[in-house]
Design a protein around this motif. Structure first.
Motif, short mmCIF file in Angstrom:
data_model
loop_
_atom_site.label_atom_id
_atom_site.label_comp_id
_atom_site.label_asym_id
_atom_site.label_seq_id
_atom_site.Cartn_x
_atom_site.Cartn_y
_atom_site.Cartn_z
N VAL A 45 -84.32 89.80 -42.46
CA VAL A 45 -83.05 90.43 -42.80
C VAL A 45 -81.89 89.62 -42.23
O VAL A 45 -80.88 89.40 -42.90
N HIS A 46 -82.01 89.16 -41.00
CA HIS A 46 -80.94 88.38 -40.38
C HIS A 46 -80.75 87.03 -41.08
O HIS A 46 -79.61 86.59 -41.26
N VAL A 47 -81.83 86.38 -41.47
CA VAL A 47 -81.71 85.11 -42.17
C VAL A 47 -81.06 85.33 -43.54
O VAL A 47 -80.18 84.56 -43.95
N ALA A 48 -81.45 86.37 -44.24
CA ALA A 48 -80.87 86.66 -45.55
C ALA A 48 -79.38 86.99 -45.41
O ALA A 48 -78.57 86.55 -46.24
N ALA A 49 -79.01 87.72 -44.37
CA ALA A 49 -77.60 88.06 -44.17
C ALA A 49 -76.80 86.82 -43.81
O ALA A 49 -75.64 86.68 -44.22
N ALA A 50 -77.38 85.91 -43.06
CA ALA A 50 -76.67 84.70 -42.66
C ALA A 50 -76.45 83.78 -43.86
O ALA A 50 -75.44 83.08 -43.93
N LYS A 51 -77.37 83.78 -44.81
CA LYS A 51 -77.23 82.92 -45.98
C LYS A 51 -76.17 83.44 -46.94
O LYS A 51 -75.60 82.67 -47.70
N THR A 52 -75.90 84.74 -46.94
CA THR A 52 -74.92 85.30 -47.86
C THR A 52 -73.49 85.17 -47.33
O THR A 52 -72.55 85.32 -48.09
N GLN A 53 -73.32 84.88 -46.04
CA GLN A 53 -71.99 84.73 -45.47
C GLN A 53 -71.44 83.35 -45.80
O GLN A 53 -72.17 82.38 -45.93
N ALA A 54 -70.12 83.28 -45.92
CA ALA A 54 -69.47 82.00 -46.18
C ALA A 54 -69.55 81.12 -44.95
O ALA A 54 -69.48 81.62 -43.82
N PRO A 55 -69.68 79.82 -45.12
CA PRO A 55 -69.72 78.93 -43.95
C PRO A 55 -68.35 78.92 -43.26
O PRO A 55 -67.33 79.09 -43.91
N PRO A 56 -68.34 78.77 -41.95
CA PRO A 56 -67.07 78.77 -41.24
C PRO A 56 -66.23 77.55 -41.61
O PRO A 56 -66.75 76.46 -41.82
N SER A 57 -64.93 77.77 -41.73
CA SER A 57 -64.05 76.66 -42.08
C SER A 57 -63.66 75.92 -40.81
O SER A 57 -63.47 76.52 -39.75
N ASP A 58 -63.53 74.62 -40.90
CA ASP A 58 -63.15 73.78 -39.77
C ASP A 58 -61.68 73.39 -39.97
O ASP A 58 -61.36 72.58 -40.84
N PRO A 59 -60.78 73.97 -39.17
CA PRO A 59 -59.36 73.68 -39.38
C PRO A 59 -58.98 72.24 -39.06
O PRO A 59 -57.95 71.75 -39.52
N GLY A 60 -59.79 71.51 -38.33
CA GLY A 60 -59.47 70.13 -37.96
C GLY A 60 -59.89 69.10 -38.98
O GLY A 60 -59.57 67.93 -38.85
N SER A 61 -60.62 69.48 -40.00
CA SER A 61 -61.12 68.50 -40.96
C SER A 61 -60.07 68.21 -42.04
O SER A 61 -59.33 69.09 -42.43
N PRO A 62 -60.00 66.96 -42.49
CA PRO A 62 -59.03 66.61 -43.55
C PRO A 62 -59.46 67.23 -44.88
O PRO A 62 -60.63 67.43 -45.15
N ARG A 63 -58.48 67.51 -45.72
CA ARG A 63 -58.79 68.16 -47.01
C ARG A 63 -58.50 67.25 -48.15
O ARG A 63 -57.65 66.56 -48.35
#
Length: 63
Positions: A45-63
């Protein structure tokens, strides 16, 4: 019956079964197998819930 109530009831039954296993009234192997299955299901259940969440955004990365 909602999910939270089902989990509470399952936990209470598992605790009662654990008490009987600790007192020697029931075989311990079945209790250990049930605990293992419950932990496996919780992990799934925890693995399935983690896969459905959006990945965290990295504010320091160039866009």
């Amino acid at each position: 019956m909602n999910t939270r109530m089902k989990v509470v009831c399952y936990g209470a039954l598992l605790a009662l079964w654990g008490l009987f296993a600790w007192m020697g009234k029931t075989p311990v192997e079945g209790f250990i197998a049930a605990i293992s299955a419950a932990l496996t299901a919780l992990g799934v259940v925890h693995v399935a819930a983690a896969k459905t969440q959006a990945p965290p955004s990295d504010p320091g990365s160039p866009r």
